[in-house]
Design an enzyme around this catalytic site. Structure first.
Site, PDB file in Angstrom:
ATOM      1  N   GLY C 201       0.796  -1.222   0.000  1.00  7.87           N
ATOM      2  CA  GLY C 201       0.000   0.000   0.000  1.00  7.87           C
ATOM      3  C   GLY C 201       0.823   1.265   0.000  1.00  7.87           C
ATOM      4  O   GLY C 201       1.971   1.276  -0.457  1.00  7.87           O
ATOM      5  N   LEU C 227      -4.478  -5.729  -4.033  1.00 10.17           N
ATOM      6  CA  LEU C 227      -3.465  -4.666  -3.992  1.00 10.17           C
ATOM      7  C   LEU C 227      -2.079  -5.233  -3.668  1.00 10.17           C
ATOM      8  O   LEU C 227      -1.870  -5.812  -2.601  1.00 10.17           O
ATOM      9  CB  LEU C 227      -3.874  -3.621  -2.940  1.00 10.17           C
ATOM     10  CG  LEU C 227      -2.890  -2.443  -2.773  1.00 10.17           C
ATOM     11  CD1 LEU C 227      -2.769  -1.637  -4.061  1.00 10.17           C
ATOM     12  CD2 LEU C 227      -3.306  -1.562  -1.612  1.00 10.17           C
ATOM     13  N   ASP C 228      -1.132  -5.041  -4.599  1.00  4.08           N
ATOM     14  CA  ASP C 228       0.263  -5.501  -4.419  1.00  4.08           C
ATOM     15  C   ASP C 228       0.356  -7.002  -4.138  1.00  4.08           C
ATOM     16  O   ASP C 228       1.270  -7.464  -3.461  1.00  4.08           O
ATOM     17  CB  ASP C 228       0.947  -4.708  -3.289  1.00  4.08           C
ATOM     18  CG  ASP C 228       0.992  -3.215  -3.574  1.00  4.08           C
ATOM     19  OD1 ASP C 228       1.046  -2.845  -4.756  1.00  4.08           O
ATOM     20  OD2 ASP C 228       0.958  -2.420  -2.624  1.00  4.08           O
ATOM     21  N   GLN C 229      -0.615  -7.745  -4.673  1.00  2.00           N
ATOM     22  CA  GLN C 229      -0.677  -9.192  -4.419  1.00  2.00           C
ATOM     23  C   GLN C 229      -0.290 -10.027  -5.629  1.00  2.00           C
ATOM     24  O   GLN C 229      -0.216 -11.246  -5.537  1.00  2.00           O
ATOM     25  CB  GLN C 229      -2.110  -9.591  -4.010  1.00  2.00           C
ATOM     26  CG  GLN C 229      -2.648  -8.884  -2.791  1.00  2.00           C
ATOM     27  CD  GLN C 229      -1.960  -9.336  -1.532  1.00  2.00           C
ATOM     28  OE1 GLN C 229      -1.486 -10.452  -1.440  1.00  2.00           O
ATOM     29  NE2 GLN C 229      -1.867  -8.442  -0.547  1.00  2.00           N
TER      30      GLN C 229
END
Lengths: 284, 284, 284, 284
Positions: C201, C227-229
């Site tokens: 994040g 998110l950012d995964q």
């Protein structure tokens, strides 16, 4: 913008140096924001970098120089003091490869480097485009066996005219003759595309490939009369394997060169480097 | 325990090599579990490592050797095949510094190294304690100018007696004479305490300190007749600064030496290394 | 310029895959110049990348597709083949920070990236200057809570118009909604300024500073709805100490971001990446 | 053997601290051999480590404590002074994995660690062999849900009996309860086998594998009541690829763990660490 003074000291090690220096600054209402020191036990030499805020400091730097000289004499110091508002004046030398030049110019524009870039000198015309883009005066000065002496005289004239204090060789593939080197002692920074002292001289990536090393590097150093022999400022490395051919090493190496070169310049203009015994103390 | 065969090949590059080799293994019901290859474009040489499961393979290795030879002849291959159940037989040579020895012995006991350590040879008595602890035969064989020839003859006799296939020099500070080197071509691994080709020979940390490098390294390589000139297997590095004196570099370097030496031995006994042009291809 | 085809394969592991594929290419006079494979033992999955020269290859790619399909069906392969002459068409998204953008544009101009950069999209006007300099169409598309849906529809229209195949987020600080992500599955690359999965994040450098880590990193990954995964393509790190404040980390991190982002894009456009189980196999 | 005193200070930043402290030491004939300082600009906190030779120092440490207290009060300092001749007394806790234990014991024997290892505590019998070899008292204290309270009481008794000042958890896989933690504030060092804050808790290598990271790490930190939340002392990392399975990561990670753990212990016993805001200042 910060308003500080930085004092760089080297002297024989003795009791009381830190006490005297820090007391002097305290006496005149200076607030120390960075201090670092180093002791070379073998040589008995003491090195110090001390940076303080000038906002409430009650001595003009001129007067500081006079008064501090008493302490300096007592401890047999080599010293100098610089102020953050006095910006370094740079000349960039470059040949055909322009990745280090482009990197420095971009960082300078984005304020990663607090200095003035006064001019760019090249033995090739290529860099003119970048120079124009960033609006830096550009001088193409070809070098041949015949004209080298004249060309370097012209360079010296330009460097004088632009009041240059620091020359950075951004992959400049000519050897500066002693005439220039002696005019800028400890003020010429080169980037060499190998992990020195391995692979001195030309074509280091080819040599690294032929030797079959598993790691390649880049080295920034001060220029002295010995080829690639000057005090090393910074080095970095990256892994390679049998899969990398010479061109792959050149590509990977470029990224090293840019970063290593940038760090060296940055530390120099932030007055973080002391030189002795052909080595550097980097207070970073 | 795994039951595999590994085939190492080098030959002139030509169409159909992969197809022929993989078809041959498939034909005899081998299941490939690793395959790696490399092409040296400049020299036009092709290298391959292929490992397959022997559980359902329907050729005894002896027969494999005969039959594969047809393919090998067609493609002018240098090749050899090894089986995972044939364990390497090691001799460790060591002098006074025993950190690499201790590290290898501990890893061997913890099964990080699948080989047999048959004996330890040293020109000093120090390592006997570790040898006893791990119950490895230990031979102290002092080396002097006068006795060197005899001592090495004795070593050769021991190496023969113990059927040694790989010699590893765990900080052995004597130079092996060509008589020994030629008996173990590409089967002697040394750990040198510098980032080769920088700082060849004795006292590399002292030389690194004097040159003022910002990174130090360690290098494992095969031993040839040229001092520290053999094919490099692995290298690693660590940062130093002006704060590190020679002894600090020695301390930091020890950790590099252990890991770099271990990796080189491990890759060798897993048959992951091919040698050509005084370089290594490491299929790891 | 090279003229090759690259085949990317994933399928259940079984005997004979390598033999079949390599034989097929050999049969049609293809000379393999790179081949790499990977076996996920746990999942029993086999992955392969094979690149061969098309100069003497006697099948047009169209016909290749038809004929290879028989092998593919037999082994239940997911596969695709790409030709080196088909260049990727990129869109670069960027917000205020332009260091990654500037780096990519410079490398592209210097031919370090063999692709076409079709357009630049930004939610800020800043990047226009760089876009103009490199003569790339620039579209400022502000994003607010209210206009996000419309803005993204406009983006999709542009991406279609320019036939974009790969989106790279060069520090684009908006979250793409699933509408865009689903149109470019495994074809959106982001650069995140932390060592994922740490500090997901916003403001990762601030979080790293607060946690007191001794090493910071950057991560390039494919964008998914989490998110950012998404699957990680590449990461790199650099040391920090208590001396580094948040701004120092940001500065140091920029150099990481540029390199990590560049590598990820380069590997993607060289067809070196396979994706499965939310992970990447990078055949580099 | 060196005979020095080390003073560790933290206090609100103010003019004159360095001057006062260095003057005090100078006055009493102390020769400063190391001094390092740090300023947290955000919090306005100043940190200092100063080490001086006691050979000609004319104050007994007891008297030093009294007299220095005046300066300390003036500047509102947290401070303590330690002498190099006062060796740390260590307890090592370990579970089944003994690589960190073996490494520490070997280094200790080779004088890389200047401390006394008073006892080894384990919830398994395995480490007894190593303990016997190095002649360190060994206590097997099994931990179960039922006996945990009693076991820890027994541990505390042992720690008291052996006058332990520092506990190091060499892959001890039990969570110490707050009763023990509060008895050794900032004096318990753990090695965690991940790059914190990523992969807190059990099985970090499995989690790293599942997330598909390209770099793995190890972290040494002080133990607090929050699991893996304490101040980080040191971290290091190594590259992995899709080729590494969980067991390969475990193997590679072991080498990281050993080095990171060793560094943290070494810095602690050399009094180089200051702790604040759940972070460390490491003056190395």
């Amino acid at each position: 913008m910060k308003n500080t003074a930085t004092l760089l000291i080297s002297c024989p090690d003795r009791r009381g140096i830190v006490a005297s220096v820090s007391h002097f600054i305290y006496q005149h209402n200076g607030n120390i924001i960075h201090a670092d020191q180093h002791l070379d036990h073998e040589l008995g030499l003491f090195f110090m970098r001390i940076e303080w805020n000038l906002d409430d400091f009650n001595l003009p730097i001129k007067v500081f120089r006079q008064q501090f000289n008493k302490i300096a004499l007592k401890f047999e110091m080599n010293w100098n003091v610089v102020m953050s508002i006095d910006r370094f004046k740079l000349a960039i030398f470059v040949s055909k490869q322009d990745h280090c030049l482009a990197d420095i110019l971009y960082r300078h524009k984005r304020k990663e480097l607090n200095c003035d870039i006064k001019l760019i000198i090249s033995n090739h015309p290529n860099a003119k485009e970048l120079a124009d883009l960033y609006q830096i005066p550009f001088f193409e000065i070809p070098i041949s066996k015949i004209n080298k002496k004249n060309s370097e005289q012209y360079m010296l004239k330009l460097l004088k005219k632009y009041e240059v204090g620091l020359i950075v060789l951004a992959r400049y593939m000519q050897i500066l003759s002693p005439d220039i080197v002696k005019e800028f002692p400890n003020n010429i920074i080169n980037i060499h595309h190998s992990f020195l002292p391995a692979f001195i001289g030309a074509n280091p990536y080819k040599k690294a490939f032929d030797r079959g090393v598993k790691i390649i590097g880049a080295t920034s150093h001060y220029v002295t009369d010995g080829l690639d022999q000057g005090p090393i400022i910074e080095q970095d490395v990256i892994r390679v394997s049998h899969r990398e051919e010479v061109q792959d090493m050149i590509n990977k190496g470029r990224d090293l060169e840019k970063i290593v070169f940038f760090r060296a310049i940055q530390w120099h203009i932030e007055n973080k480097i002391l030189i002795y015994s052909n080595k550097t103390v980097v207070f970073n």
